[in-house]
Design an enzyme around this catalytic site. Structure first.
Site, PDB file in Angstrom:
ATOM      1  N   ASN A 109      82.426  68.588  40.383  1.00 54.75           N
ATOM      2  CA  ASN A 109      81.724  67.535  39.792  1.00 54.75           C
ATOM      3  C   ASN A 109      80.247  68.003  39.465  1.00 54.75           C
ATOM      4  O   ASN A 109      79.681  68.769  40.380  1.00 54.75           O
ATOM      5  CB  ASN A 109      81.834  66.576  40.583  1.00 54.75           C
ATOM      6  CG  ASN A 109      81.132  65.022  40.122  1.00 54.75           C
ATOM      7  OD1 ASN A 109      81.528  64.796  38.718  1.00 54.75           O
ATOM      8  ND2 ASN A 109      80.573  64.165  40.801  1.00 54.75           N
ATOM      9  N   HIS A 111      76.525  66.004  39.568  1.00 51.32           N
ATOM     10  CA  HIS A 111      76.072  64.875  39.920  1.00 51.32           C
ATOM     11  C   HIS A 111      74.632  64.749  39.452  1.00 51.32           C
ATOM     12  O   HIS A 111      73.652  65.759  39.930  1.00 51.32           O
ATOM     13  CB  HIS A 111      76.376  64.463  41.281  1.00 51.32           C
ATOM     14  CG  HIS A 111      75.754  63.255  41.904  1.00 51.32           C
ATOM     15  ND1 HIS A 111      76.160  62.025  41.579  1.00 51.32           N
ATOM     16  CD2 HIS A 111      74.597  62.813  42.668  1.00 51.32           C
ATOM     17  CE1 HIS A 111      75.494  60.930  41.922  1.00 51.32           C
ATOM     18  NE2 HIS A 111      74.494  61.439  42.711  1.00 51.32           N
ATOM     19  N   SER A 138      73.093  68.254  40.339  1.00 50.60           N
ATOM     20  CA  SER A 138      73.939  69.314  41.279  1.00 50.60           C
ATOM     21  C   SER A 138      75.344  69.105  40.906  1.00 50.60           C
ATOM     22  O   SER A 138      75.977  68.140  40.597  1.00 50.60           O
ATOM     23  CB  SER A 138      73.889  68.554  42.876  1.00 50.60           C
ATOM     24  OG  SER A 138      72.613  68.272  43.308  1.00 50.60           O
ATOM     25  N   ASP A 147      80.520  62.296  46.155  1.00 53.21           N
ATOM     26  CA  ASP A 147      79.491  63.358  45.867  1.00 53.21           C
ATOM     27  C   ASP A 147      78.809  63.759  47.346  1.00 53.21           C
ATOM     28  O   ASP A 147      77.673  64.305  47.251  1.00 53.21           O
ATOM     29  CB  ASP A 147      78.062  62.241  45.614  1.00 53.21           C
ATOM     30  CG  ASP A 147      78.303  61.605  44.219  1.00 53.21           C
ATOM     31  OD1 ASP A 147      79.168  62.157  43.198  1.00 53.21           O
ATOM     32  OD2 ASP A 147      78.101  60.524  44.009  1.00 53.21           O
TER      33      ASP A 147
HETATM   34  C1  GRF Z   1      75.702  63.147  33.538  1.00 55.04           C
HETATM   35  O1  GRF Z   1      74.546  62.640  33.650  1.00 55.04           O
HETATM   36  C2  GRF Z   1      76.534  63.553  34.631  1.00 55.04           C
HETATM   37  O2  GRF Z   1      75.501  64.011  35.706  1.00 55.04           O
HETATM   38  C3  GRF Z   1      76.908  62.058  35.296  1.00 55.04           C
HETATM   39  O3  GRF Z   1      77.245  61.422  34.243  1.00 55.04           O
HETATM   40  C4  GRF Z   1      76.517  61.830  32.962  1.00 55.04           C
HETATM   41  C5  GRF Z   1      77.612  62.219  32.016  1.00 55.04           C
HETATM   42  O4  GRF Z   1      77.143  62.466  30.854  1.00 55.04           O
HETATM   43  N1  GRF Z   1      78.035  62.374  36.419  1.00 55.04           N
HETATM   44  P1  GRF Z   1      78.151  62.829  29.592  1.00 55.04           P
HETATM   45  O5  GRF Z   1      79.337  62.203  29.370  1.00 55.04           O
HETATM   46  O6  GRF Z   1      78.176  64.351  29.992  1.00 55.04           O
HETATM   47  O7  GRF Z   1      77.147  62.925  28.459  1.00 55.04           O
END
Ligand code: GRF
Length: 194
Positions: A109, A111, A138, A147
């Site tokens: 993932n 985050h 991260s 997370d």
């Molecule tokens: C990103 O900031 C990611 O880190 C978080 O959600 C957002 C997703 O944005 N988990 P996208 O859908 O990739 O534009």
């Protein structure tokens, strides 16, 4: 060369997913993105994936009575296509230990914080309110704790005195778009090398 058959799970606009698909257009990249799944049928990322010639489907979590039955449908869709690795990218559903257990060591993932700081939501607001000088993102393994899995790669981004939640989010997102392809490559290579 071995490339892991990879799915990207999204819920929204899919900018990270697009960055992963573009990186995986290189035949030497260790993950091959073959499927995008959104739990929200209206996610803009679905159309973006199709334009990049990647199969993109919605599995609407609202169509299922509970988390487990939604996750069973998710798992079936992934298994039916021979998917070997999952990259969550803005996927806004908490996954139960039952699902995580089936994919542990094969699911990552991204985050938007410098983990272990600010697990959960509103990471940029919390970093600004705490007076932090840096924010970031991260890439981590998915574990039972949300997370909470081992960190694969991190990027640090300065927080400016003038920053709002939105300006910081935009600066971090820009950095995510190179960080995530690097993190997926590291994780996929680790899996391939056993
Ligand atoms: C990103 O900031 C990611 O880190 C978080 O959600 C957002 C997703 O944005 N988990 P996208 O859908 O990739 O534009």
């Amino acid at each position: 060369m071995t490339r892991l058959k990879t799915a990207v799970l999204i819920s929204g606009r899919g900018s990270n997913m697009v960055a992963l698909v573009r990186a995986a257009q290189d035949p030497d990249y260790p993950a091959d993105i073959q499927l995008v799944i959104s739990n929200r049928p209206k996610a803009a990322g679905l159309e973006r994936a199709r334009k990049l010639s990647v199969e993109a489907i919605a599995i609407d979590h609202k169509a299922f009575p509970d988390r487990e039955s939604f996750e069973d449908a998710l798992h079936d869709a992934l298994s039916a296509r021979g998917i070997e690795f999952i990259a969550c990218a803005g996927f806004m559903r908490v996954l139960t230990p039952g699902f995580v257990g089936k994919w542990v060591g094969r699911m990552i993932n991204i985050h938007p914080s410098l983990l272990p700081k600010y697990k959960g939501l509103h990471t940029h607001r919390r970093a600004i309110e705490a007076g932090d000088r840096d924010g970031g993102a991260s890439v981590h393994w998915v574990a039972d704790e949300v997370d909470g899995g081992g960190i694969i790669a991190q990027a640090r981004v300065p927080i400016l005195l003038t920053d709002t939640e939105d300006t910081l989010a935009a600066r971090v997102l820009e950095r995510e778009l190179t960080l995530y392809p690097e993190g997926l490559a590291l994780a996929a290579t680790a899996v391939i090398n056993g």
